[in-house]
Design an enzyme around this catalytic site. Sequence first.
Site: not given
Ligand code: PA5
Length: 450
Positions: A287, A308, A422
């Site tokens: 990310e 494996h 989303k």
């Molecule tokens: O690293 C990040 O910001 C994301 O992976 C969030 O943690 C994830 O989308 C969850 O978001 P939230 O904590 O707002 O529900």
Amino acid sequence: MSLKVEFKYLNGFADSADFDAIAGKTELARSLLYENRANAAGNAFHGWVNLPFDYDKDEYCRIKAAAKKIRGDSEALVVIGIGGSYLGARAAIEFVKSKNYNVFGASPKVFFIGNTLSPVETSEILAYCEDHDFSVNVISKSGTTTEPAIAFRLFRELLVKKYGAEGAAARIYATTDANKGTLHDVACKFGYERFTVPDDVGGRYSVLTAVGLLPIAAAGVDIDALMAGARASLEAYLVPGLDKNDCLRYAAARNILLQKGRSVEMMISYEPDFTMMNEWLKQLFGESEGKDGKGIFPASAIYSTDLHSLGQYVQQGQRLMFETVNVFDTPKADITVGADASNADGLNFLAGSALSKINSSAFMGTVLAHTEGGVPNIIVRGSAMDEFTLGELIYFYEKACAVSGYILGVNPFDQPGVEMYKRNMFALLNKPGYEDAKARLVAKYGNDII
Ligand code: PA5
């Protein structure tokens, strides 16, 4: 400080001229973090940088108190969250305790829910909670993420059914923004105990805040030792210079390898209890770096299991990856192979050997085979799979990831691409406000997508 990073298996893949060439960019990346400046690509979500020292001490005491209460009144803790709001806690519990933590009579069991939309998994845990005392820690920085929001509605309903509105409220712990968001508002309205995700700490950098610490402490993991390890790591990796700072050198090495066509990093461990750490690392790097058409693709494997399955590809397939291997000197447990009078299985050459020794020979044999087969290897070595080492590792990788992202020229603290699925999902579910998005999808792909 116990972490050691070994770069000698990069010989032939990255040389001193490569490190000299990237040193300036690495120093710039380091200084952005410590001067709390963003790069051209985005905002400075740098709250995690000093977090091991600079955290809310009152809240930390409340975390310990809440964990103690949960351990006293609950057979299960249901942790509701997704992405950065669950991976770190789960990784930490499995790293220190066991991947089989819930299987061996742990109390409370810790279930991670709201990280999928699977009706199967959700119903299994709901059914378990029908018959057992449980508490809920719902975690969402934004407070609006769909997966955890749905799970929270379901588990809150069950809590109210079992304990009444007031009893339920005493069993719900909400970790979210200090001032805003749906979860914040719900928590205030119904009087749940609240914990905070600091504004300047993104989800995937939040494991050392209440996001990770409450479930980790509730599982009986020593969070003081965890934070001490993170502090040791912070201090060890402050110094500038690729020759003196292995964290910066690792970040630089990743970018050198990427420039040479190594666009996949495989995170490796020889301990299955590292499986969820691999997942945490994949989110952290994926990310943070995968944007603007750039980034190293994070993959993972547990060896020797995956030797494996994936081993053939790694040894002889396309030369597109490098491996970062996480090893630990002292195993949590060990077993010695016995002698057998018949030696029918031909294994007497191992009689008297510890399984850990055999595992390390598999590790070393594989590092050498893969390196000679054209796959660069970096070794990250810790002393043991305990809380202190985990704190060291978490901070090491968070810092390496941020520096690496800055070297790459992306904003390592946002995730704009996560929104795309989303929008389509809401359109297909007829969420108000998404009518145009739905019309566009139907026009392009036809009615059968609904
Ligand atoms: O690293 C990040 O910001 C994301 O992976 C969030 O943690 C994830 O989308 C969850 O978001 P939230 O904590 O707002 O529900």
